[in-house]
Design a protein around this motif. Structure first.
Motif, PDB file in Angstrom:
ATOM      1  N   LEU B 184     -12.966  17.409  -2.858  1.00 43.03           N
ATOM      2  CA  LEU B 184     -11.983  16.500  -2.523  1.00 43.03           C
ATOM      3  C   LEU B 184     -11.886  15.240  -3.460  1.00 43.03           C
ATOM      4  O   LEU B 184     -10.846  14.581  -3.823  1.00 43.03           O
ATOM      5  CB  LEU B 184     -11.836  16.102  -1.250  1.00 43.03           C
ATOM      6  CG  LEU B 184     -11.759  17.236   0.032  1.00 43.03           C
ATOM      7  CD1 LEU B 184     -12.147  16.728   1.258  1.00 43.03           C
ATOM      8  CD2 LEU B 184     -10.401  17.730  -0.122  1.00 43.03           C
ATOM      9  N   ALA B 185     -12.920  14.629  -3.809  1.00 45.62           N
ATOM     10  CA  ALA B 185     -13.003  13.600  -4.791  1.00 45.62           C
ATOM     11  C   ALA B 185     -12.476  13.975  -6.159  1.00 45.62           C
ATOM     12  O   ALA B 185     -11.986  12.990  -6.508  1.00 45.62           O
ATOM     13  CB  ALA B 185     -14.796  12.931  -4.722  1.00 45.62           C
ATOM     14  N   ARG B 186     -12.558  15.293  -6.536  1.00 48.68           N
ATOM     15  CA  ARG B 186     -12.197  15.164  -8.086  1.00 48.68           C
ATOM     16  C   ARG B 186     -10.717  15.709  -8.067  1.00 48.68           C
ATOM     17  O   ARG B 186     -10.161  16.053  -9.131  1.00 48.68           O
ATOM     18  CB  ARG B 186     -12.981  16.260  -8.740  1.00 48.68           C
ATOM     19  CG  ARG B 186     -13.147  17.530  -8.435  1.00 48.68           C
ATOM     20  CD  ARG B 186     -13.834  18.586  -9.439  1.00 48.68           C
ATOM     21  NE  ARG B 186     -14.336  19.877  -8.727  1.00 48.68           N
ATOM     22  CZ  ARG B 186     -15.110  20.407  -7.924  1.00 48.68           C
ATOM     23  NH1 ARG B 186     -16.014  19.470  -7.721  1.00 48.68           N
ATOM     24  NH2 ARG B 186     -15.012  21.313  -7.543  1.00 48.68           N
ATOM     25  N   GLN B 187     -10.156  15.720  -7.217  1.00 42.76           N
ATOM     26  CA  GLN B 187      -8.538  16.310  -7.181  1.00 42.76           C
ATOM     27  C   GLN B 187      -7.517  15.392  -7.807  1.00 42.76           C
ATOM     28  O   GLN B 187      -7.699  14.030  -7.364  1.00 42.76           O
ATOM     29  CB  GLN B 187      -8.194  16.732  -5.632  1.00 42.76           C
ATOM     30  CG  GLN B 187      -8.833  17.972  -4.947  1.00 42.76           C
ATOM     31  CD  GLN B 187      -9.001  19.009  -6.065  1.00 42.76           C
ATOM     32  OE1 GLN B 187      -8.003  19.455  -6.657  1.00 42.76           O
ATOM     33  NE2 GLN B 187     -10.204  19.672  -6.241  1.00 42.76           N
ATOM     34  N   PRO B 188      -6.913  15.763  -8.591  1.00 41.43           N
ATOM     35  CA  PRO B 188      -5.848  15.060  -9.267  1.00 41.43           C
ATOM     36  C   PRO B 188      -4.764  14.406  -8.246  1.00 41.43           C
ATOM     37  O   PRO B 188      -4.787  14.911  -7.388  1.00 41.43           O
ATOM     38  CB  PRO B 188      -4.971  15.925 -10.363  1.00 41.43           C
ATOM     39  CG  PRO B 188      -5.348  17.351  -9.844  1.00 41.43           C
ATOM     40  CD  PRO B 188      -6.583  17.219  -9.101  1.00 41.43           C
ATOM     41  N   LEU B 189      -4.291  13.389  -8.744  1.00 41.76           N
ATOM     42  CA  LEU B 189      -3.106  12.877  -8.067  1.00 41.76           C
ATOM     43  C   LEU B 189      -2.016  13.681  -7.402  1.00 41.76           C
ATOM     44  O   LEU B 189      -1.666  14.596  -8.347  1.00 41.76           O
ATOM     45  CB  LEU B 189      -2.318  11.746  -8.509  1.00 41.76           C
ATOM     46  CG  LEU B 189      -3.140  10.052  -8.749  1.00 41.76           C
ATOM     47  CD1 LEU B 189      -2.124   9.338  -9.382  1.00 41.76           C
ATOM     48  CD2 LEU B 189      -3.482   9.589  -7.451  1.00 41.76           C
ATOM     49  N   GLY B 190      -1.331  13.501  -6.194  1.00 41.67           N
ATOM     50  CA  GLY B 190      -0.438  14.584  -5.989  1.00 41.67           C
ATOM     51  C   GLY B 190      -0.870  15.848  -5.537  1.00 41.67           C
ATOM     52  O   GLY B 190      -0.128  16.789  -5.181  1.00 41.67           O
ATOM     53  N   THR B 191      -2.288  15.811  -5.085  1.00 46.82           N
ATOM     54  CA  THR B 191      -2.885  17.176  -4.313  1.00 46.82           C
ATOM     55  C   THR B 191      -2.682  17.188  -3.132  1.00 46.82           C
ATOM     56  O   THR B 191      -2.807  16.099  -2.439  1.00 46.82           O
ATOM     57  CB  THR B 191      -4.281  17.464  -4.856  1.00 46.82           C
ATOM     58  OG1 THR B 191      -4.491  17.196  -6.299  1.00 46.82           O
ATOM     59  CG2 THR B 191      -4.936  18.740  -4.284  1.00 46.82           C
ATOM     60  N   LEU B 212     -12.338   9.488   1.532  1.00 44.37           N
ATOM     61  CA  LEU B 212     -12.215   9.388   0.117  1.00 44.37           C
ATOM     62  C   LEU B 212     -10.679   8.911  -0.159  1.00 44.37           C
ATOM     63  O   LEU B 212     -10.387   8.751  -1.392  1.00 44.37           O
ATOM     64  CB  LEU B 212     -12.173  10.725  -0.303  1.00 44.37           C
ATOM     65  CG  LEU B 212     -13.586  11.362  -0.548  1.00 44.37           C
ATOM     66  CD1 LEU B 212     -13.671  13.054  -0.766  1.00 44.37           C
ATOM     67  CD2 LEU B 212     -14.510  10.487  -1.463  1.00 44.37           C
ATOM     68  N   GLY B 213      -9.850   8.508   0.742  1.00 41.13           N
ATOM     69  CA  GLY B 213      -8.590   7.880   0.379  1.00 41.13           C
ATOM     70  C   GLY B 213      -7.424   8.534   0.397  1.00 41.13           C
ATOM     71  O   GLY B 213      -6.488   8.451  -0.079  1.00 41.13           O
ATOM     72  N   TRP B 214      -7.400  10.015   0.939  1.00 42.60           N
ATOM     73  CA  TRP B 214      -6.435  10.820   0.902  1.00 42.60           C
ATOM     74  C   TRP B 214      -5.401  10.369   1.939  1.00 42.60           C
ATOM     75  O   TRP B 214      -5.830  10.102   3.169  1.00 42.60           O
ATOM     76  CB  TRP B 214      -6.747  12.083   1.243  1.00 42.60           C
ATOM     77  CG  TRP B 214      -7.431  13.095   0.221  1.00 42.60           C
ATOM     78  CD1 TRP B 214      -8.675  12.781  -0.457  1.00 42.60           C
ATOM     79  CD2 TRP B 214      -7.051  14.348  -0.258  1.00 42.60           C
ATOM     80  NE1 TRP B 214      -8.962  13.840  -1.460  1.00 42.60           N
ATOM     81  CE2 TRP B 214      -7.834  14.520  -1.349  1.00 42.60           C
ATOM     82  CE3 TRP B 214      -6.041  14.996  -0.209  1.00 42.60           C
ATOM     83  CZ2 TRP B 214      -7.901  15.795  -2.087  1.00 42.60           C
ATOM     84  CZ3 TRP B 214      -5.846  16.288  -0.939  1.00 42.60           C
ATOM     85  CH2 TRP B 214      -6.843  16.687  -1.887  1.00 42.60           C
ATOM     86  N   PRO B 215      -4.206  10.186   1.796  1.00 46.41           N
ATOM     87  CA  PRO B 215      -3.421   9.978   2.939  1.00 46.41           C
ATOM     88  C   PRO B 215      -3.040  11.201   3.589  1.00 46.41           C
ATOM     89  O   PRO B 215      -3.280  12.238   3.370  1.00 46.41           O
ATOM     90  CB  PRO B 215      -2.050   9.647   2.264  1.00 46.41           C
ATOM     91  CG  PRO B 215      -1.957  10.406   1.177  1.00 46.41           C
ATOM     92  CD  PRO B 215      -3.284  10.429   0.496  1.00 46.41           C
ATOM     93  N   THR B 217      -0.411  12.473   5.158  1.00 46.96           N
ATOM     94  CA  THR B 217       0.511  13.422   4.815  1.00 46.96           C
ATOM     95  C   THR B 217       0.028  14.444   3.691  1.00 46.96           C
ATOM     96  O   THR B 217       0.992  15.349   3.529  1.00 46.96           O
ATOM     97  CB  THR B 217       1.666  12.470   4.351  1.00 46.96           C
ATOM     98  OG1 THR B 217       1.068  11.496   3.266  1.00 46.96           O
ATOM     99  CG2 THR B 217       2.213  11.646   5.429  1.00 46.96           C
ATOM    100  N   LYS B 218      -0.971  14.188   3.104  1.00 45.89           N
ATOM    101  CA  LYS B 218      -1.427  15.323   2.071  1.00 45.89           C
ATOM    102  C   LYS B 218      -2.661  16.275   2.597  1.00 45.89           C
ATOM    103  O   LYS B 218      -3.120  16.922   1.846  1.00 45.89           O
ATOM    104  CB  LYS B 218      -1.496  14.739   0.974  1.00 45.89           C
ATOM    105  CG  LYS B 218      -0.505  14.122   0.076  1.00 45.89           C
ATOM    106  CD  LYS B 218      -0.714  13.354  -1.177  1.00 45.89           C
ATOM    107  CE  LYS B 218       0.589  13.215  -1.634  1.00 45.89           C
ATOM    108  NZ  LYS B 218       0.327  11.966  -2.808  1.00 45.89           N
TER     109      LYS B 218
END
Lengths: 195, 318
Positions: B184-191, B212-215, B217-218
Motif C-alpha cells: 500500500l505504501a508504494r502505490q502511485p497517486l490516484g490508485t 498510510l494516508g489513503w483517503p 474514497t479510494k
C-alpha cells in the motif's frame, strides 16, 4: 452588479496539515508563506514548502530535500509547475497537496493535481493575494489575466465582455460574455471591482 | 429497493475446481442472452431446500462481455447455513433456479490511475470479473490473491488467462508473509484499492491504508457475508403486526421473508444499507459493514440481512 448571487463559487479556508495524510506539500505563489494562508497555530515548517521568488537569482538546490520544514525556491510559477508535474508523477499514496495564492494559481494547481490522480479530499487551498480575475472569453476562448473591472475588451476578438461570477474550476477562470449582444455598441461603463 | 423480479436460469455445467470449490454455469431457461452484467456485479440465487428458502448473493466470475452464460464459484464451507452445501450437494446440471438481475456494489472507479486488487480466498470471485474489464480498458492494475498453500495452483489456474505481462501474484504463505503495508505504501497517486475476502483481511486493508494516508474514497470493500448464525430470537414486526422466530442458522431477513413480508434488501451481506430497518425495542448485535460505529452504538437501526438480536426479543418497524 458585483454580487451576482452565484452559489457555485469555490470557497477557501486557511490551511492546516490534514492529520490523515502521510506527507504534506505546500506550494505558494509568493516568496514566503503568507501568514493569513495558515490556520491559527499552524507554522510553515509543518509542510514541505515550495515558493516562487519571481527572480532569476535563486539558491540552487542540488538535491531537493523532501521533508517537512524544507523549502524549495523556484524562479517562476511556470518553473514551479514544471517541477510539480514531475513530482506528482512519482509520488505515492498518502500525499496531501496544499496551495496558497490567487484563485487562478490555486486552480492551476488543482488541474495538475487531478491529472496526477489526487482527489479533492487530498488537496486544500487558501486564497491569498490580489483578487484580479483570469477571464475566459466564451466567444473566442482567449484567456486574459489580471482583469480588475466589471467590463473589459477581449484582446482576442475585441468584444466587450461582462465579467460573470461564474468560475470554471477546469479552466481556473471566470467566464466573460459579450455585454452588447442585444444592442451592439451599448456598453455600460466599466467599474473597478476586482483588485 | 428490492432487486428486480427473479427469472429462471438453467444449470448448464458444474465444474469441480478444488475439493471445496465448484464453478456453476447458468444459461437463460428460454434461450437468448442475459443482460450485460456490471464488472464486479453479483446475482441473487433463490435456493429452495424443502420448506426452507435461502437467498444468497454470488459474485459473477464470467467476463462482463459474456452474455450467453453467467458463472459463479461457490465454496463449500464447513459451517454452511445451507446455501453453499445445497449448491454443492443437491444442485445438478439441468436444474432450474431462480436468479435476480445482477447488480454491483463494487464498481471499478473510472477515474482511477491504477487499480490495486486484493483477494482473500473465495474473495477472488469479483476480481475475476474485474480482470477482463481492466484488460479491455487497457487500465493499469496489480492483483494480489491470498490463498492456502494447497489452493495456490487452483487460483493460479483461474488467473492464468489474464496473467501474461501483468502484475498478478498468488500468495500461499499466509497473511504474515504478505507485506500489505509495503504494497500500500508504494502505490502511485490516484490508485484505488479493491478488497474482497474475510472480514479480517478487509479490515486490515482499510486500517493499513488509512494509516498510510489513503483517503477513504479510494478504498473499496466487497463483503460477501460473514457468519450470521447465532442464538435464536423472536422479532416483532410492528407495522406488519406479526412476530417471527429467527432460527440459529437463519438470518432475520430470511425469517421475515419466510413469513411472507416483503422486506427491503439488496446485497444480503451487510454492505449496501438497503435493509436498514428502525429498531424500536431491544438491542442489536451488529454484524454489518454499513453502519458507522456511532450508528451502531445509537442502536436505532438494524441491518436485517446479517445482524441479530442480543437477547430473546426485538421490535422492528417493518
Amino acid at each position: 452588479m458585483s454580487d451576482q448571487g452565484m452559489k457555485s463559487r469555490p470557497t477557501y479556508a486557511p490551511l492546516a496539515p490534514d492529520p490523515s495524510g502521510r506527507h504534506h506539500l505546500l506550494v505558494v505563489e509568493a516568496a514566503e508563506v503568507p501568514a493569513e494562508a495558515l490556520a491559527e497555530g499552524v507554522v510553515p515548517s509543518a509542510f514541505e514548502v515550495w515558493t516562487v521568488a519571481r527572480r532569476s537569482a535563486v539558491p540552487s538546490a542540488p538535491a531537493m530535500e523532501e521533508a517537512p520544514g524544507s523549502v524549495a525556491i523556484f524562479r517562476s510559477v511556470t518553473h514551479l509547475f514544471s517541477a510539480l508535474e514531475e513530482r506528482l508523477a512519482r509520488e505515492t499514496m498518502g500525499l496531501r497537496l496544499y496551495a496558497a495564492g490567487a484563485e487562478p494559481f490555486l486552480w492551476d494547481v488543482w488541474g495538475r493535481a487531478e491529472k496526477a490522480g489526487l482527489s479533492r479530499q487530498e488537496t486544500a487551498f487558501a486564497e491569498v493575494g490580489p483578487k484580479a480575475r483570469r477571464i475566459y472569453c466564451v466567444h473566442c476562448r482567449t484567456v486574459t489575466e489580471g482583469v480588475t473591472t466589471s467590463i473589459f475588451t477581449c484582446p482576442g476578438c475585441g468584444a466587450s465582455l461582462f465579467v460573470r461570477d461564474h468560475f470554471s474550476r477546469r479552466l481556473a477562470a471566470f467566464m466573460g460574455v459579450q455585454v452588447d449582444a442585444e444592442v451592439p455598441g451599448e456598453v455600460p461603463e466599466a467599474e473597478e471591482l476586482y483588485a | 429497493m428490492t432487486a428486480a423480479q427473479p427469472f429462471n436460469v438453467r444449470v448448464r455445467e458444474i465444474v469441480e475446481l478444488a475439493p471445496s470449490l465448484k464453478r456453476f454455469s447458468f444459461e437463460p431457461v428460454h434461450g437468448g442472452v442475459f443482460p450485460t452484467p456490471p464488472a464486479g456485479g453479483h446475482v441473487l440465487l433463490t435456493l429452495r431446500d424443502g420448506a426452507r428458502v435461502m437467498k444468497n448473493a454470488y459474485s459473477l466470475v464470467s467476463p462482463p462481455s459474456e452474455r450467453s452464460r453467467y458463472d459463479i464459484i461457490v465454496r463449500l464451507v464447513a459451517q454452511s447455513r445451507g446455501g453453499s452445501s445445497h449448491l454443492h450437494r443437491k444442485v445438478a446440471p439441468g436444474d432450474v433456479l431462480e436468479m435476480a438481475n445482477p447488480v454491483s456494489l463494487f464498481p471499478l472507479i473510472s477515474t482511477a490511475k491504477k487499480h490495486l486488487l486484493i483477494g482473500g480466498g473465495i474473495g477472488i470471485t469479483p476480481m475475476l470479473s474485474f480482470l477482463p474489464e481492466l484488460k479491455a480498458r487497457g487500465a493499469r492494475f496489480e492483483l494480489h490473491q491470498l490463498a492456502t498453500l494447497e489452493e495456490v495452483p487452483v487460483f493460479e489456474r483461474l488467473l492464468a488467462p489474464y496473467a501474461a505481462g501483468e502484475e498478478i501474484r498468488v500468495h500461499g504463505g499466509g497473511r504474515a508473509a504478505f507485506d500489505l503495508a509495503g504494497l500500500l505504501a508504494r502505490q502511485p497517486l490516484g490508485t484505488h484499492v479493491y478488497v474482497c475476502g474475510p472480514h479480517s483481511l478487509m479490515e486490515a486493508v482499510a486500517s493499513t491504508a488509512a494509516a498510510l494516508g489513503w483517503p477513504k474514497t479510494k478504498v473499496h470493500k466487497e463483503s460477501f457475508g460473514g457468519d450470521i448464525t447465532g442464538l435464536p430470537f423472536r422479532a416483532v414486526l410492528r407495522k406488519s403486526g406479526i412476530e417471527v422466530e429467527v432460527g440459529e442458522s437463519q438470518s432475520l431477513l430470511e425469517a421475515i421473508e419466510a413469513a411472507g413480508v416483503e422486506a427491503p434488501c439488496l446485497c444480503r451481506g451487510g454492505a449496501c444499507g438497503q435493509c436498514a430497518t428502525p429498531l424500536v425495542e431491544g438491542e442489536a448485535e451488529h454484524r454489518d459493514d454499513f453502519l458507522s460505529a456511532e450508528e451502531k452504538a445509537a442502536g436505532t437501526l438494524i441491518m436485517t440481512c446479517v445482524s441479530r438480536a442480543r437477547g430473546p426479543r426485538i421490535v422492528i418497524d417493518l
